[in-house]
Enzyme design. Structure first.
Site, PDB file in Angstrom:
ATOM      1  N   GLU A   1      -0.887  -1.387  -0.139  1.00 16.58           N
ATOM      2  CA  GLU A   1      -0.472  -0.016   0.159  1.00 16.58           C
ATOM      3  C   GLU A   1      -0.979   0.366   1.548  1.00 16.58           C
ATOM      4  O   GLU A   1      -1.796   1.256   1.707  1.00 16.58           O
ATOM      5  CB  GLU A   1      -1.005   0.946  -0.899  1.00 16.58           C
TER       6      GLU A   1
ATOM      7  N   GLU B   1      -6.837   7.767  -9.903  1.00 20.11           N
ATOM      8  CA  GLU B   1      -7.200   7.242  -8.588  1.00 20.11           C
ATOM      9  C   GLU B   1      -7.904   8.290  -7.733  1.00 20.11           C
ATOM     10  O   GLU B   1      -7.328   9.338  -7.454  1.00 20.11           O
ATOM     11  CB  GLU B   1      -5.934   6.770  -7.864  1.00 20.11           C
TER      12      GLU B   1
END
Length: 259
Positions: free
Chosen positions: A240, A143
């Protein structure tokens, strides 16, 4: 319509962690993710998932001393043994939790280490992790993180991540595309998703600025959700973000922005 997974590290923080599973289920979520399961007993976590009819879709590999400010050790040449031990621990938890994907946070560039040295370490570690996870039937992700929130993070852009994935050369390594981080670093969300959909293994969201709920910032989420469907993404989207108030009070975006 996109499928949303509650990130229990960020959502329902009004409650102790183990109570967030029930809260997520009551709020209509069918899946959850969170940063790290390791402080908790894996049997207890698995029982919470079963009791609430939830699927665990993601957690991270161990990332060093998180409370001390570390954000991963995958690019640290002096901690390869620790990284490899963490891969084994992550597989153990993911297997117990039925979690199909693990994310590797590569960390900040260590002091005194060149970018080339860090990259070589990252490639070797990712090759090891991808192979071990593939044997366990688990997908590995990496990521990019924006350098405003985490200054010095090694991996910050989509193209950088994809080049790294190419160098690793494993079919068991994909991109985790976080909409919030991508917006802060590069924009071009729709085009990037369409171009790279076959290489994206998981998506996460938050709005910008502020990392709040979708609809609180500049990102055109009604358009983007339709676009994500159109380009063929069928996986979960991890929520998130940082709720601006109590979590449940801010969940109206799920219907308001997906009509």
């Amino acid at each position: 319509m996109p499928r949303f997974a509650a990130n229990l590290t960020m959502l329902f923080t009004e409650l102790p962690f183990m109570e967030r599973f029930e809260a997520a289920a009551k709020a209509g979520f069918k899946a959850v993710e969170y940063l790290f399961p390791y402080p908790y007993d894996k049997k207890e976590l698995a029982a919470a998932l079963r009791a609430n009819g939830l699927q665990q879709v993601l957690h991270n590999l161990p990332a060093g001393n998180w409370e001390g400010g570390e954000r991963g050790i995958g690019c640290h040449p002096d901690r390869v043994s620790e990284f490899r031990e963490g891969v084994g621990m992550a597989i153990d938890y993911a297997t117990a939790l039925g979690c199909p994907k693990l994310n590797c946070l590569l960390g900040k560039l260590p002091a005194g280490v060149s970018a080339d040295q860090a990259r070589k370490t990252a490639v070797e570690n990712l090759r090891f992790a991808a192979k071990e996870l593939q044997s366990a039937g688990i997908m590995l992700l990496i990521e990019p993180i924006n350098h405003f929130d985490i200054p010095g993070f090694f991996l910050t852009r989509t193209d950088q991540a994809l080049t790294l994935i190419d160098e690793v050369g494993s079919t068991n390594l994909l991109l985790q595309y976080d909409i919030y981080h991508a917006q802060r670093m590069e924009g071009e969300l729709g085009a990037t998703l369409a171009k790279n959909m076959a290489r994206i293994g998981h998506i996460q969201l938050a709005d910008n600025p502020g990392r709040g709920e979708p609809g609180t910032g500049e990102i055109n989420y009604p358009w983007l959700f339709k676009h994500i469907d159109q380009v063929g993404y069928a996986g979960w989207i991890g929520c998130e973000y940082k709720p601006r108030g109590e979590t449940v009070a801010g969940l109206g975006w799920r219907t308001a922005l997906t009509q």
